[in-house]
Write a protein that holds these residues in place. Structure first.
Motif, PDB file in Angstrom:
ATOM      1  N   LEU A  64      40.853  -5.689  72.956  1.00 59.52           N
ATOM      2  CA  LEU A  64      40.781  -4.617  71.842  1.00 59.52           C
ATOM      3  C   LEU A  64      39.474  -3.812  72.111  1.00 59.52           C
ATOM      4  N   PRO A  65      38.929  -2.888  72.047  1.00 54.64           N
ATOM      5  CA  PRO A  65      37.722  -2.152  72.339  1.00 54.64           C
ATOM      6  C   PRO A  65      36.472  -2.694  70.709  1.00 54.64           C
ATOM      7  N   ALA A  66      35.993  -3.212  71.155  1.00 56.47           N
ATOM      8  CA  ALA A  66      35.266  -3.213  69.826  1.00 56.47           C
ATOM      9  C   ALA A  66      35.679  -2.124  69.169  1.00 56.47           C
ATOM     10  N   GLY A  67      35.118  -2.679  67.733  1.00 59.18           N
ATOM     11  CA  GLY A  67      34.795  -1.358  66.753  1.00 59.18           C
ATOM     12  C   GLY A  67      36.663  -1.332  66.195  1.00 59.18           C
ATOM     13  N   THR A  68      37.310  -1.943  66.820  1.00 58.74           N
ATOM     14  CA  THR A  68      38.734  -1.135  66.637  1.00 58.74           C
ATOM     15  C   THR A  68      38.884  -2.020  65.523  1.00 58.74           C
TER      16      THR A  68
END
Lengths: 230, 230
Positions: free
Chosen positions: B213-217
Protein backbone atom coordinates in the motif's frame (compact mmCIF):
# COMPACT_ATOMS: atom_id res chain seq x y z
CA UNK A 1 20.20 -47.70 16.61
CA UNK A 2 18.37 -44.94 14.78
CA UNK A 3 16.87 -42.33 17.05
CA UNK A 4 14.27 -40.08 15.51
CA UNK A 5 15.28 -36.47 16.07
CA UNK A 6 12.88 -33.54 16.40
CA UNK A 7 13.74 -32.24 12.93
CA UNK A 8 12.90 -35.51 11.25
CA UNK A 9 9.70 -35.76 13.21
CA UNK A 10 8.81 -32.22 12.18
CA UNK A 11 9.16 -33.26 8.55
CA UNK A 12 6.82 -36.23 8.74
CA UNK A 13 4.20 -36.04 6.04
CA UNK A 14 0.53 -36.91 5.98
CA UNK A 15 -0.62 -39.49 3.51
CA UNK A 16 -2.60 -37.79 0.75
CA UNK A 17 -5.78 -39.53 -0.38
CA UNK A 18 -8.34 -38.64 -3.03
CA UNK A 19 -10.42 -37.12 -0.27
CA UNK A 20 -7.66 -35.01 1.24
CA UNK A 21 -5.92 -33.78 -1.94
CA UNK A 22 -6.05 -30.00 -2.14
CA UNK A 23 -7.99 -28.58 -5.04
CA UNK A 24 -8.32 -24.86 -4.44
CA UNK A 25 -6.00 -22.08 -5.51
CA UNK A 26 -5.74 -19.26 -2.99
CA UNK A 27 -5.56 -21.48 0.06
CA UNK A 28 -2.33 -23.23 0.80
CA UNK A 29 -2.52 -26.89 1.60
CA UNK A 30 0.11 -28.51 3.76
CA UNK A 31 0.99 -32.15 4.09
CA UNK A 32 3.28 -31.59 7.07
CA UNK A 33 2.14 -33.54 10.09
CA UNK A 34 3.43 -30.78 12.34
CA UNK A 35 1.13 -28.27 10.63
CA UNK A 36 -1.85 -30.54 11.29
CA UNK A 37 -0.80 -30.91 14.90
CA UNK A 38 -0.36 -27.16 15.36
CA UNK A 39 -3.90 -26.47 14.15
CA UNK A 40 -5.39 -29.22 16.31
CA UNK A 41 -3.38 -28.12 19.35
CA UNK A 42 -4.57 -24.52 19.09
CA UNK A 43 -8.26 -25.28 19.63
CA UNK A 44 -10.75 -27.12 21.80
CA UNK A 45 -14.02 -26.89 19.85
CA UNK A 46 -14.48 -28.70 16.55
CA UNK A 47 -17.36 -29.20 14.16
CA UNK A 48 -18.30 -32.81 13.57
CA UNK A 49 -19.98 -33.57 10.24
CA UNK A 50 -22.13 -36.65 10.55
CA UNK A 51 -25.17 -37.96 8.72
CA UNK A 52 -28.13 -38.34 11.09
CA UNK A 53 -31.34 -39.78 9.65
CA UNK A 54 -30.15 -38.95 6.14
CA UNK A 55 -29.26 -35.33 6.87
CA UNK A 56 -25.66 -34.16 7.16
CA UNK A 57 -25.23 -32.11 10.34
CA UNK A 58 -22.34 -29.95 11.47
CA UNK A 59 -22.35 -30.24 15.25
CA UNK A 60 -19.97 -28.27 17.47
CA UNK A 61 -18.36 -30.29 20.21
CA UNK A 62 -15.30 -30.35 22.47
CA UNK A 63 -12.24 -32.33 21.46
CA UNK A 64 -8.73 -33.16 22.57
CA UNK A 65 -5.85 -34.94 20.83
CA UNK A 66 -3.39 -37.51 22.14
CA UNK A 67 -0.43 -36.66 19.93
CA UNK A 68 1.47 -39.79 20.98
CA UNK A 69 -1.18 -42.32 19.97
CA UNK A 70 -2.45 -39.98 17.19
CA UNK A 71 -6.06 -40.25 18.39
CA UNK A 72 -8.58 -37.43 18.52
CA UNK A 73 -11.19 -37.75 21.27
CA UNK A 74 -14.46 -35.93 21.11
CA UNK A 75 -17.70 -35.65 22.98
CA UNK A 76 -20.15 -37.28 20.68
CA UNK A 77 -23.73 -37.75 21.74
CA UNK A 78 -25.19 -36.77 18.36
CA UNK A 79 -22.62 -38.87 16.53
CA UNK A 80 -23.17 -41.76 18.92
CA UNK A 81 -26.85 -41.78 18.05
CA UNK A 82 -25.93 -41.87 14.39
CA UNK A 83 -23.18 -44.44 14.83
CA UNK A 84 -25.58 -46.77 16.61
CA UNK A 85 -27.84 -46.48 13.58
CA UNK A 86 -25.10 -47.17 11.08
CA UNK A 87 -21.90 -48.83 12.26
CA UNK A 88 -18.93 -47.79 10.20
CA UNK A 89 -20.38 -44.35 9.54
CA UNK A 90 -17.97 -41.85 8.08
CA UNK A 91 -17.48 -38.54 9.83
CA UNK A 92 -15.40 -35.43 9.37
CA UNK A 93 -13.98 -33.44 12.25
CA UNK A 94 -13.10 -29.88 11.33
CA UNK A 95 -11.10 -27.46 13.46
CA UNK A 96 -11.07 -23.90 12.16
CA UNK A 97 -9.21 -20.87 13.43
CA UNK A 98 -10.26 -17.57 11.87
CA UNK A 99 -7.19 -15.33 11.89
CA UNK A 100 -8.36 -12.24 10.09
CA UNK A 101 -10.41 -10.49 7.46
CA UNK A 102 -8.55 -9.90 4.22
CA UNK A 103 -9.71 -6.50 2.96
CA UNK A 104 -8.72 -6.01 -0.64
CA UNK A 105 -9.10 -3.13 -3.12
CA UNK A 106 -11.88 -5.04 -4.86
CA UNK A 107 -14.75 -6.99 -3.28
CA UNK A 108 -13.79 -10.02 -5.36
CA UNK A 109 -10.36 -10.34 -3.72
CA UNK A 110 -11.74 -10.20 -0.20
CA UNK A 111 -11.25 -13.23 1.95
CA UNK A 112 -10.52 -14.66 5.35
CA UNK A 113 -7.19 -15.71 6.79
CA UNK A 114 -7.60 -19.00 8.56
CA UNK A 115 -6.08 -22.31 9.55
CA UNK A 116 -8.27 -25.35 9.09
CA UNK A 117 -7.76 -29.05 9.75
CA UNK A 118 -10.15 -31.74 8.58
CA UNK A 119 -9.87 -35.27 9.91
CA UNK A 120 -11.82 -37.98 8.11
CA UNK A 121 -12.62 -41.46 9.24
CA UNK A 122 -14.88 -43.80 11.12
CA UNK A 123 -14.89 -43.08 14.84
CA UNK A 124 -15.35 -45.75 17.44
CA UNK A 125 -17.18 -45.37 20.74
CA UNK A 126 -14.86 -45.52 23.69
CA UNK A 127 -16.20 -48.08 26.13
CA UNK A 128 -13.11 -49.24 28.01
CA UNK A 129 -13.00 -47.59 31.43
CA UNK A 130 -9.29 -46.79 31.28
CA UNK A 131 -9.55 -45.26 27.83
CA UNK A 132 -12.62 -43.26 28.85
CA UNK A 133 -10.61 -41.76 31.68
CA UNK A 134 -7.66 -41.17 29.39
CA UNK A 135 -9.79 -39.56 26.70
CA UNK A 136 -11.52 -37.28 29.20
CA UNK A 137 -8.14 -36.30 30.57
CA UNK A 138 -6.84 -35.44 27.10
CA UNK A 139 -9.98 -33.43 26.39
CA UNK A 140 -9.93 -31.59 29.72
CA UNK A 141 -6.23 -30.79 29.52
CA UNK A 142 -6.58 -29.43 26.00
CA UNK A 143 -9.25 -26.97 27.24
CA UNK A 144 -7.51 -25.96 30.47
CA UNK A 145 -4.11 -27.49 31.21
CA UNK A 146 -3.85 -28.47 34.88
CA UNK A 147 -7.59 -28.81 35.37
CA UNK A 148 -7.62 -32.64 35.31
CA UNK A 149 -5.51 -32.88 38.45
CA UNK A 150 -7.36 -30.00 40.09
CA UNK A 151 -11.04 -30.97 39.70
CA UNK A 152 -12.70 -34.12 41.04
CA UNK A 153 -12.23 -37.14 38.77
CA UNK A 154 -15.26 -38.83 37.23
CA UNK A 155 -17.01 -41.49 39.29
CA UNK A 156 -17.94 -44.86 37.85
CA UNK A 157 -21.49 -43.66 37.33
CA UNK A 158 -20.35 -40.46 35.63
CA UNK A 159 -18.05 -42.40 33.33
CA UNK A 160 -20.93 -44.63 32.30
CA UNK A 161 -22.88 -41.51 31.34
CA UNK A 162 -20.02 -40.12 29.23
CA UNK A 163 -20.19 -40.48 25.48
CA UNK A 164 -16.73 -40.30 23.98
CA UNK A 165 -15.61 -41.04 20.44
CA UNK A 166 -12.10 -41.83 19.24
CA UNK A 167 -10.96 -40.94 15.74
CA UNK A 168 -7.44 -41.77 14.54
CA UNK A 169 -5.52 -39.01 12.73
CA UNK A 170 -4.90 -41.32 9.77
CA UNK A 171 -6.60 -39.30 7.07
CA UNK A 172 -6.43 -35.56 7.43
CA UNK A 173 -5.84 -32.37 5.52
CA UNK A 174 -4.68 -28.92 6.54
CA UNK A 175 -5.28 -25.66 4.77
CA UNK A 176 -4.14 -22.22 5.73
CA UNK A 177 -4.67 -18.84 4.21
CA UNK A 178 -2.44 -16.06 5.45
CA UNK A 179 -0.97 -12.74 4.47
CA UNK A 180 -2.19 -9.60 2.75
CA UNK A 181 -4.65 -9.44 -0.16
CA UNK A 182 -3.52 -10.48 -3.63
CA UNK A 183 -4.35 -7.31 -5.56
CA UNK A 184 -1.43 -5.16 -4.45
CA UNK A 185 0.23 -5.34 -7.85
CA UNK A 186 -2.86 -5.43 -10.07
CA UNK A 187 -4.70 -2.56 -11.76
CA UNK A 188 -6.63 -1.80 -8.54
CA UNK A 189 -3.41 -0.91 -6.71
CA UNK A 190 -3.64 2.67 -7.99
CA UNK A 191 -7.18 3.13 -6.72
CA UNK A 192 -6.19 4.66 -3.39
CA UNK A 193 -8.39 2.14 -1.57
CA UNK A 194 -6.93 0.99 1.75
CA UNK A 195 -6.14 -2.72 1.80
CA UNK A 196 -4.79 -5.04 4.42
CA UNK A 197 -5.72 -7.48 7.09
CA UNK A 198 -7.92 -6.99 10.12
CA UNK A 199 -6.57 -9.57 12.58
CA UNK A 200 -9.12 -11.61 14.51
CA UNK A 201 -8.36 -13.73 17.48
CA UNK A 202 -10.16 -15.22 20.44
CA UNK A 203 -8.91 -14.49 23.93
CA UNK A 204 -9.79 -15.75 27.38
CA UNK A 205 -11.08 -13.04 29.71
CA UNK A 206 -10.73 -12.77 33.47
CA UNK A 207 -12.19 -15.75 35.38
CA UNK A 208 -15.78 -15.19 36.61
CA UNK A 209 -16.35 -17.05 39.87
CA UNK A 210 -19.52 -19.11 40.34
CA UNK A 211 -21.83 -16.91 42.49
CA UNK A 212 -22.32 -19.94 44.78
CA UNK A 213 -18.58 -20.17 45.50
CA UNK A 214 -17.61 -19.44 49.15
CA UNK A 215 -16.03 -15.99 49.40
CA UNK A 216 -12.25 -16.10 49.32
CA UNK A 217 -11.90 -19.27 47.26
CA UNK A 218 -8.68 -18.59 45.37
CA UNK A 219 -8.49 -18.81 41.57
CA UNK A 220 -5.95 -21.57 40.91
CA UNK A 221 -2.78 -20.47 39.14
CA UNK A 222 -3.38 -22.65 36.07
CA UNK A 223 -6.71 -20.91 35.45
CA UNK A 224 -5.46 -17.41 36.19
CA UNK A 225 -2.67 -18.05 33.70
CA UNK A 226 -5.18 -18.56 30.87
CA UNK A 227 -6.69 -15.05 31.06
CA UNK A 228 -5.51 -12.95 28.15
CA UNK A 229 -4.40 -16.03 26.21
CA UNK A 230 -6.10 -17.81 23.38
CA UNK B 1 -54.58 -1.61 9.34
CA UNK B 2 -52.49 -3.79 11.56
CA UNK B 3 -48.88 -2.69 11.82
CA UNK B 4 -46.45 -5.21 13.16
CA UNK B 5 -44.62 -3.69 16.11
CA UNK B 6 -41.06 -4.52 17.15
CA UNK B 7 -42.26 -6.45 20.22
CA UNK B 8 -44.48 -8.75 18.20
CA UNK B 9 -41.72 -9.32 15.70
CA UNK B 10 -39.38 -10.20 18.52
CA UNK B 11 -41.80 -12.91 19.63
CA UNK B 12 -42.03 -14.64 16.30
CA UNK B 13 -41.33 -18.34 16.69
CA UNK B 14 -39.50 -20.80 14.51
CA UNK B 15 -41.38 -23.82 13.25
CA UNK B 16 -40.15 -26.91 15.08
CA UNK B 17 -39.61 -30.02 12.98
CA UNK B 18 -38.46 -33.52 13.87
CA UNK B 19 -34.98 -32.48 12.84
CA UNK B 20 -34.86 -29.28 14.84
CA UNK B 21 -36.56 -30.45 18.05
CA UNK B 22 -34.20 -30.13 21.01
CA UNK B 23 -33.22 -33.36 22.70
CA UNK B 24 -30.41 -32.55 25.12
CA UNK B 25 -30.68 -31.50 28.74
CA UNK B 26 -28.04 -28.98 29.76
CA UNK B 27 -28.29 -26.85 26.67
CA UNK B 28 -31.19 -24.50 26.32
CA UNK B 29 -33.04 -24.56 23.04
CA UNK B 30 -34.89 -21.52 21.83
CA UNK B 31 -37.61 -21.25 19.25
CA UNK B 32 -37.54 -17.46 19.15
CA UNK B 33 -36.77 -16.15 15.72
CA UNK B 34 -34.94 -13.21 17.27
CA UNK B 35 -32.56 -15.58 19.06
CA UNK B 36 -31.74 -17.27 15.76
CA UNK B 37 -31.17 -13.89 14.15
CA UNK B 38 -28.93 -12.71 16.98
CA UNK B 39 -26.66 -15.75 16.63
CA UNK B 40 -26.50 -15.43 12.84
CA UNK B 41 -25.88 -11.68 13.03
CA UNK B 42 -22.94 -12.09 15.42
CA UNK B 43 -20.74 -14.11 13.04
CA UNK B 44 -19.37 -14.25 9.54
CA UNK B 45 -17.87 -17.77 9.30
CA UNK B 46 -20.09 -20.85 9.34
CA UNK B 47 -19.50 -24.56 8.94
CA UNK B 48 -21.37 -26.15 6.08
CA UNK B 49 -22.13 -29.86 6.41
CA UNK B 50 -22.51 -31.43 3.01
CA UNK B 51 -22.08 -34.93 1.64
CA UNK B 52 -19.36 -35.02 -1.04
CA UNK B 53 -18.73 -38.34 -2.78
CA UNK B 54 -20.47 -40.17 0.06
CA UNK B 55 -18.49 -38.51 2.84
CA UNK B 56 -20.04 -35.87 5.11
CA UNK B 57 -17.71 -32.86 5.30
CA UNK B 58 -17.80 -29.84 7.61
CA UNK B 59 -16.41 -27.00 5.53
CA UNK B 60 -15.82 -23.53 6.93
CA UNK B 61 -17.00 -20.71 4.73
CA UNK B 62 -18.10 -17.09 4.85
CA UNK B 63 -21.79 -16.23 5.10
CA UNK B 64 -24.15 -13.33 5.37
CA UNK B 65 -27.88 -13.12 6.06
CA UNK B 66 -30.55 -10.96 4.48
CA UNK B 67 -32.91 -10.67 7.43
CA UNK B 68 -35.67 -9.14 5.31
CA UNK B 69 -35.93 -11.95 2.78
CA UNK B 70 -34.80 -14.53 5.39
CA UNK B 71 -32.09 -15.92 3.11
CA UNK B 72 -28.60 -16.96 4.16
CA UNK B 73 -25.94 -16.53 1.48
CA UNK B 74 -22.70 -18.45 1.59
CA UNK B 75 -19.61 -18.99 -0.48
CA UNK B 76 -19.99 -22.54 -1.60
CA UNK B 77 -17.45 -24.04 -3.97
CA UNK B 78 -17.29 -27.40 -2.17
CA UNK B 79 -21.04 -27.51 -1.82
CA UNK B 80 -21.48 -26.46 -5.43
CA UNK B 81 -19.45 -29.45 -6.52
CA UNK B 82 -21.65 -31.66 -4.43
CA UNK B 83 -24.87 -29.98 -5.49
CA UNK B 84 -23.98 -30.49 -9.13
CA UNK B 85 -23.59 -34.17 -8.35
CA UNK B 86 -26.89 -34.46 -6.52
CA UNK B 87 -29.51 -31.77 -7.05
CA UNK B 88 -31.69 -31.33 -4.02
CA UNK B 89 -28.87 -32.25 -1.65
CA UNK B 90 -29.53 -31.48 1.99
CA UNK B 91 -27.05 -29.36 3.87
CA UNK B 92 -26.69 -27.93 7.34
CA UNK B 93 -25.17 -24.54 8.04
CA UNK B 94 -23.91 -24.17 11.59
CA UNK B 95 -22.84 -20.92 13.22
CA UNK B 96 -21.17 -21.36 16.59
CA UNK B 97 -19.96 -18.77 19.07
CA UNK B 98 -17.86 -20.13 21.92
CA UNK B 99 -18.48 -17.85 24.91
CA UNK B 100 -16.51 -19.51 27.66
CA UNK B 101 -15.16 -22.54 29.45
CA UNK B 102 -17.37 -23.78 32.27
CA UNK B 103 -15.01 -24.95 34.98
CA UNK B 104 -16.85 -27.02 37.56
CA UNK B 105 -15.80 -28.72 40.81
CA UNK B 106 -15.89 -32.08 39.04
CA UNK B 107 -14.56 -32.97 35.59
CA UNK B 108 -17.96 -34.40 34.70
CA UNK B 109 -19.75 -31.06 35.07
CA UNK B 110 -17.29 -29.19 32.87
CA UNK B 111 -18.60 -27.69 29.69
CA UNK B 112 -18.57 -24.86 27.23
CA UNK B 113 -20.83 -21.83 27.10
CA UNK B 114 -21.89 -21.21 23.55
CA UNK B 115 -24.54 -20.01 21.17
CA UNK B 116 -25.19 -22.18 18.15
CA UNK B 117 -27.56 -21.92 15.21
CA UNK B 118 -28.15 -24.71 12.73
CA UNK B 119 -29.99 -24.04 9.49
CA UNK B 120 -31.15 -27.04 7.48
CA UNK B 121 -32.32 -27.22 3.93
CA UNK B 122 -31.51 -27.52 0.28
CA UNK B 123 -29.50 -24.58 -0.99
CA UNK B 124 -29.79 -23.27 -4.49
CA UNK B 125 -26.98 -21.83 -6.56
CA UNK B 126 -27.36 -18.14 -7.18
CA UNK B 127 -27.05 -17.52 -10.91
CA UNK B 128 -29.04 -14.32 -11.43
CA UNK B 129 -26.65 -11.38 -11.80
CA UNK B 130 -28.69 -9.05 -9.58
CA UNK B 131 -28.98 -11.64 -6.81
CA UNK B 132 -25.27 -12.48 -7.05
CA UNK B 133 -24.48 -8.80 -6.45
CA UNK B 134 -27.03 -8.64 -3.65
CA UNK B 135 -25.72 -11.80 -1.98
CA UNK B 136 -22.12 -10.62 -2.18
CA UNK B 137 -23.17 -7.30 -0.70
CA UNK B 138 -24.94 -9.02 2.20
CA UNK B 139 -21.91 -11.23 2.79
CA UNK B 140 -19.40 -8.36 2.57
CA UNK B 141 -21.42 -6.09 4.82
CA UNK B 142 -21.82 -8.80 7.45
CA UNK B 143 -18.00 -9.13 7.61
CA UNK B 144 -17.17 -5.44 7.51
CA UNK B 145 -20.07 -2.97 7.40
CA UNK B 146 -19.30 -0.16 4.98
CA UNK B 147 -16.87 -2.18 2.89
CA UNK B 148 -19.25 -2.80 -0.01
CA UNK B 149 -19.50 0.89 -0.85
CA UNK B 150 -15.78 1.41 -0.24
CA UNK B 151 -14.13 -1.34 -2.30
CA UNK B 152 -14.45 -1.82 -6.07
CA UNK B 153 -17.57 -3.71 -7.08
CA UNK B 154 -17.28 -7.04 -8.88
CA UNK B 155 -16.92 -6.97 -12.65
CA UNK B 156 -19.03 -9.15 -14.90
CA UNK B 157 -16.13 -11.61 -15.21
CA UNK B 158 -15.60 -11.71 -11.45
CA UNK B 159 -19.30 -12.30 -10.85
CA UNK B 160 -19.21 -15.24 -13.24
CA UNK B 161 -16.37 -16.73 -11.20
CA UNK B 162 -18.27 -16.33 -7.91
CA UNK B 163 -19.95 -19.37 -6.42
CA UNK B 164 -22.73 -18.32 -4.11
CA UNK B 165 -25.41 -20.44 -2.48
CA UNK B 166 -28.72 -19.29 -1.03
CA UNK B 167 -30.39 -21.12 1.85
CA UNK B 168 -33.73 -19.96 3.26
CA UNK B 169 -34.01 -19.72 7.05
CA UNK B 170 -37.11 -21.94 7.00
CA UNK B 171 -35.85 -24.79 9.17
CA UNK B 172 -33.48 -23.83 11.92
CA UNK B 173 -32.68 -24.44 15.55
CA UNK B 174 -30.84 -22.43 18.17
CA UNK B 175 -29.14 -23.67 21.27
CA UNK B 176 -27.36 -21.70 23.92
CA UNK B 177 -25.52 -22.70 27.03
CA UNK B 178 -24.74 -19.94 29.49
CA UNK B 179 -24.04 -19.28 33.11
CA UNK B 180 -21.98 -20.88 35.86
CA UNK B 181 -21.47 -24.63 36.39
CA UNK B 182 -24.30 -26.72 37.77
CA UNK B 183 -22.59 -28.25 40.78
CA UNK B 184 -22.69 -25.25 43.11
CA UNK B 185 -25.33 -26.84 45.35
CA UNK B 186 -24.27 -30.49 45.10
CA UNK B 187 -21.96 -32.51 47.34
CA UNK B 188 -18.88 -31.13 45.53
CA UNK B 189 -19.68 -27.58 46.66
CA UNK B 190 -17.83 -28.16 49.93
CA UNK B 191 -14.66 -29.34 48.19
CA UNK B 192 -12.97 -25.95 48.13
CA UNK B 193 -12.36 -26.30 44.40
CA UNK B 194 -12.66 -23.02 42.50
CA UNK B 195 -15.47 -23.04 39.96
CA UNK B 196 -16.72 -20.55 37.46
CA UNK B 197 -16.53 -19.43 33.88
CA UNK B 198 -13.52 -18.42 31.85
CA UNK B 199 -15.00 -16.09 29.24
CA UNK B 200 -13.80 -16.51 25.67
CA UNK B 201 -14.37 -14.07 22.89
CA UNK B 202 -12.87 -13.17 19.56
CA UNK B 203 -11.79 -9.60 18.93
CA UNK B 204 -10.57 -7.69 15.92
CA UNK B 205 -7.05 -6.32 16.31
CA UNK B 206 -5.55 -3.18 14.82
CA UNK B 207 -5.65 -3.06 11.00
CA UNK B 208 -2.43 -4.29 9.33
CA UNK B 209 -1.86 -2.43 6.05
CA UNK B 210 -0.85 -4.37 2.95
CA UNK B 211 2.94 -3.83 2.61
CA UNK B 212 2.31 -2.84 -1.02
CA UNK B 213 0.00 0.00 0.00
CA UNK B 214 1.33 3.51 -0.80
CA UNK B 215 2.54 5.23 2.37
CA UNK B 216 -0.05 7.50 3.90
CA UNK B 217 -3.12 5.67 2.59
CA UNK B 218 -5.61 6.35 5.38
CA UNK B 219 -7.45 3.53 7.15
CA UNK B 220 -11.13 4.19 6.41
CA UNK B 221 -13.27 4.98 9.45
CA UNK B 222 -15.53 1.92 9.03
CA UNK B 223 -12.48 -0.37 9.29
CA UNK B 224 -10.80 1.50 12.12
CA UNK B 225 -14.09 1.23 14.02
CA UNK B 226 -13.93 -2.57 13.97
CA UNK B 227 -10.65 -2.83 15.92
CA UNK B 228 -11.31 -4.03 19.46
CA UNK B 229 -14.78 -5.25 18.53
CA UNK B 230 -15.97 -8.76 17.84
Amino acid sequence: MHTEGPDERREERLEVTDRTRHRRLREKGSTLRSDLDDVLRAGFVCHLAVVVDGTPLAVPTVYGVDFDTRVLYLHGSVASRSLVQSPGAQVCVTVTHVDGLVLARSVFEHGVNYRCAMVLGTPRRVTDREELLHGLRVLTEQCAPGQWEYARSPSRKELAATSLLALPLDEASVKTSAGPPDDGEGPDAASGVWAGVLPYRPVFGAPEPDPLLPAGTPVPAHIAALAGRR
